[in-house]
Write a protein that holds these residues in place. Sequence first.
Motif, PDB file in Angstrom:
ATOM      1  N   VAL A  96       0.886  -1.162   0.000  1.00 15.07           N
ATOM      2  CA  VAL A  96       0.000   0.000   0.000  1.00 15.07           C
ATOM      3  C   VAL A  96       0.924   1.211   0.000  1.00 15.07           C
ATOM      4  N   TRP A  97       0.696   2.127  -0.930  1.00 15.44           N
ATOM      5  CA  TRP A  97       1.602   3.260  -1.088  1.00 15.44           C
ATOM      6  C   TRP A  97       1.394   4.297   0.016  1.00 15.44           C
ATOM      7  N   ASP A  98       2.480   4.585   0.705  1.00 19.95           N
ATOM      8  CA  ASP A  98       2.541   5.664   1.681  1.00 19.95           C
ATOM      9  C   ASP A  98       3.950   6.246   1.592  1.00 19.95           C
ATOM     10  N   GLU A  99       4.267   7.183   2.453  1.00 26.75           N
ATOM     11  CA  GLU A  99       5.583   7.823   2.359  1.00 26.75           C
ATOM     12  C   GLU A  99       6.719   6.810   2.502  1.00 26.75           C
ATOM     13  N   THR A 100       6.575   5.838   3.367  1.00 27.38           N
ATOM     14  CA  THR A 100       7.629   4.852   3.592  1.00 27.38           C
ATOM     15  C   THR A 100       7.778   3.907   2.410  1.00 27.38           C
ATOM     16  N   THR A 101       6.670   3.364   1.913  1.00 30.61           N
ATOM     17  CA  THR A 101       6.769   2.413   0.801  1.00 30.61           C
ATOM     18  C   THR A 101       7.222   3.091  -0.480  1.00 30.61           C
ATOM     19  N   ILE A 102       6.773   4.318  -0.713  1.00 32.92           N
ATOM     20  CA  ILE A 102       7.244   5.042  -1.901  1.00 32.92           C
ATOM     21  C   ILE A 102       8.734   5.321  -1.782  1.00 32.92           C
ATOM     22  N   ASP A 103       9.186   5.714  -0.594  1.00 35.95           N
ATOM     23  CA  ASP A 103      10.613   5.960  -0.385  1.00 35.95           C
ATOM     24  C   ASP A 103      11.428   4.702  -0.687  1.00 35.95           C
ATOM     25  N   ARG A 104      10.996   3.585  -0.166  1.00 34.69           N
ATOM     26  CA  ARG A 104      11.732   2.327  -0.389  1.00 34.69           C
ATOM     27  C   ARG A 104      11.700   1.922  -1.862  1.00 34.69           C
ATOM     28  N   PHE A 105      10.553   2.085  -2.506  1.00 38.57           N
ATOM     29  CA  PHE A 105      10.427   1.711  -3.916  1.00 38.57           C
ATOM     30  C   PHE A 105      11.286   2.613  -4.795  1.00 38.57           C
ATOM     31  N   VAL A 106      11.200   3.911  -4.583  1.00 30.53           N
ATOM     32  CA  VAL A 106      11.958   4.854  -5.411  1.00 30.53           C
ATOM     33  C   VAL A 106      13.460   4.711  -5.182  1.00 30.53           C
ATOM     34  N   SER A 107      13.842   4.289  -3.993  1.00 34.43           N
ATOM     35  CA  SER A 107      15.256   4.070  -3.697  1.00 34.43           C
ATOM     36  C   SER A 107      15.842   2.970  -4.574  1.00 34.43           C
ATOM     37  N   ASP A 108      15.116   1.865  -4.712  1.00 40.08           N
ATOM     38  CA  ASP A 108      15.591   0.728  -5.510  1.00 40.08           C
ATOM     39  C   ASP A 108      14.382  -0.145  -5.856  1.00 40.08           C
ATOM     40  N   PRO A 109      13.706   0.182  -6.962  1.00 41.47           N
ATOM     41  CA  PRO A 109      12.467  -0.529  -7.304  1.00 41.47           C
ATOM     42  C   PRO A 109      12.614  -2.045  -7.380  1.00 41.47           C
ATOM     43  N   GLN A 110      13.697  -2.531  -7.929  1.00 43.12           N
ATOM     44  CA  GLN A 110      13.859  -3.980  -8.088  1.00 43.12           C
ATOM     45  C   GLN A 110      14.139  -4.677  -6.761  1.00 43.12           C
ATOM     46  N   ALA A 111      14.806  -4.014  -5.851  1.00 40.59           N
ATOM     47  CA  ALA A 111      15.047  -4.622  -4.539  1.00 40.59           C
ATOM     48  C   ALA A 111      13.767  -4.637  -3.706  1.00 40.59           C
ATOM     49  N   PHE A 112      12.928  -3.615  -3.868  1.00 43.28           N
ATOM     50  CA  PHE A 112      11.706  -3.530  -3.073  1.00 43.28           C
ATOM     51  C   PHE A 112      10.638  -4.502  -3.562  1.00 43.28           C
ATOM     52  N   VAL A 113      10.465  -4.589  -4.886  1.00 42.98           N
ATOM     53  CA  VAL A 113       9.517  -5.549  -5.474  1.00 42.98           C
ATOM     54  C   VAL A 113      10.236  -6.227  -6.632  1.00 42.98           C
ATOM     55  N   ARG A 114      10.887  -7.329  -6.327  1.00 38.24           N
ATOM     56  CA  ARG A 114      11.639  -8.060  -7.358  1.00 38.24           C
ATOM     57  C   ARG A 114      10.702  -8.503  -8.477  1.00 38.24           C
ATOM     58  N   GLY A 115      11.142  -8.256  -9.717  1.00 34.62           N
ATOM     59  CA  GLY A 115      10.376  -8.676 -10.879  1.00 34.62           C
ATOM     60  C   GLY A 115       9.366  -7.661 -11.369  1.00 34.62           C
ATOM     61  N   ASN A 116       9.340  -6.458 -10.772  1.00 33.07           N
ATOM     62  CA  ASN A 116       8.419  -5.447 -11.287  1.00 33.07           C
ATOM     63  C   ASN A 116       8.943  -4.924 -12.619  1.00 33.07           C
ATOM     64  N   ARG A 117       8.081  -4.303 -13.406  1.00 34.09           N
ATOM     65  CA  ARG A 117       8.438  -3.853 -14.757  1.00 34.09           C
ATOM     66  C   ARG A 117       9.025  -2.455 -14.828  1.00 34.09           C
ATOM     67  N   MET A 118       9.092  -1.742 -13.737  1.00 37.11           N
ATOM     68  CA  MET A 118       9.544  -0.354 -13.806  1.00 37.11           C
ATOM     69  C   MET A 118      11.036  -0.313 -14.118  1.00 37.11           C
ATOM     70  N   ALA A 119      11.339   0.222 -15.294  1.00 37.92           N
ATOM     71  CA  ALA A 119      12.731   0.325 -15.746  1.00 37.92           C
ATOM     72  C   ALA A 119      13.327   1.623 -15.209  1.00 37.92           C
ATOM     73  N   PHE A 120      13.744   1.573 -13.969  1.00 40.94           N
ATOM     74  CA  PHE A 120      14.242   2.762 -13.284  1.00 40.94           C
ATOM     75  C   PHE A 120      15.252   2.298 -12.250  1.00 40.94           C
ATOM     76  N   ALA A 121      16.432   2.876 -12.276  1.00 40.67           N
ATOM     77  CA  ALA A 121      17.509   2.439 -11.384  1.00 40.67           C
ATOM     78  C   ALA A 121      17.298   2.869  -9.934  1.00 40.67           C
ATOM     79  N   GLY A 122      16.546   3.927  -9.719  1.00 40.58           N
ATOM     80  CA  GLY A 122      16.301   4.398  -8.366  1.00 40.58           C
ATOM     81  C   GLY A 122      16.962   5.736  -8.091  1.00 40.58           C
ATOM     82  N   VAL A 123      16.595   6.336  -6.979  1.00 41.38           N
ATOM     83  CA  VAL A 123      17.137   7.609  -6.523  1.00 41.38           C
ATOM     84  C   VAL A 123      17.895   7.317  -5.238  1.00 41.38           C
ATOM     85  N   THR A 124      19.208   7.471  -5.274  1.00 39.14           N
ATOM     86  CA  THR A 124      20.024   7.077  -4.131  1.00 39.14           C
ATOM     87  C   THR A 124      20.040   8.106  -3.004  1.00 39.14           C
TER      88      THR A 124
END
Length: 90
Positions: free
Chosen positions: A41-69
């Motif tokens: 469920v998207w909130d400030e914490t989950t968005i932060d974790r996802f945007v940091s490293d989308p593939q580490a947060f949800v392995r196998g998702n389609r978002m082609a984005f390396a993340g914001v470090t």
Amino acid sequence: ACHAVDDTPADGPSLKGVFGRKAASRDDYRYSPALVRSGVVWDETTIDRFVSDPQAFVRGNRMAFAGVTAQADRDDLIAYLLQATKAGGH
């Protein structure tokens, strides 16, 4: 470039009303099975974790984005999204 904060068509799903919404729940976008199964469920914490490293947060998702470090950059992005994605407008 991939997401809109309103109902404007884009490559990715709209982020309008994203806070408090279950991931992969819009019916106007075809999500990856991994994101559908994630239970996120998207909130400030989950968005932060996802945007940091989308593939580490949800392995196998389609978002082609390396993340914001940089945490400060993610904080700024989340502050912007909190205002810009409110369902009632900007």
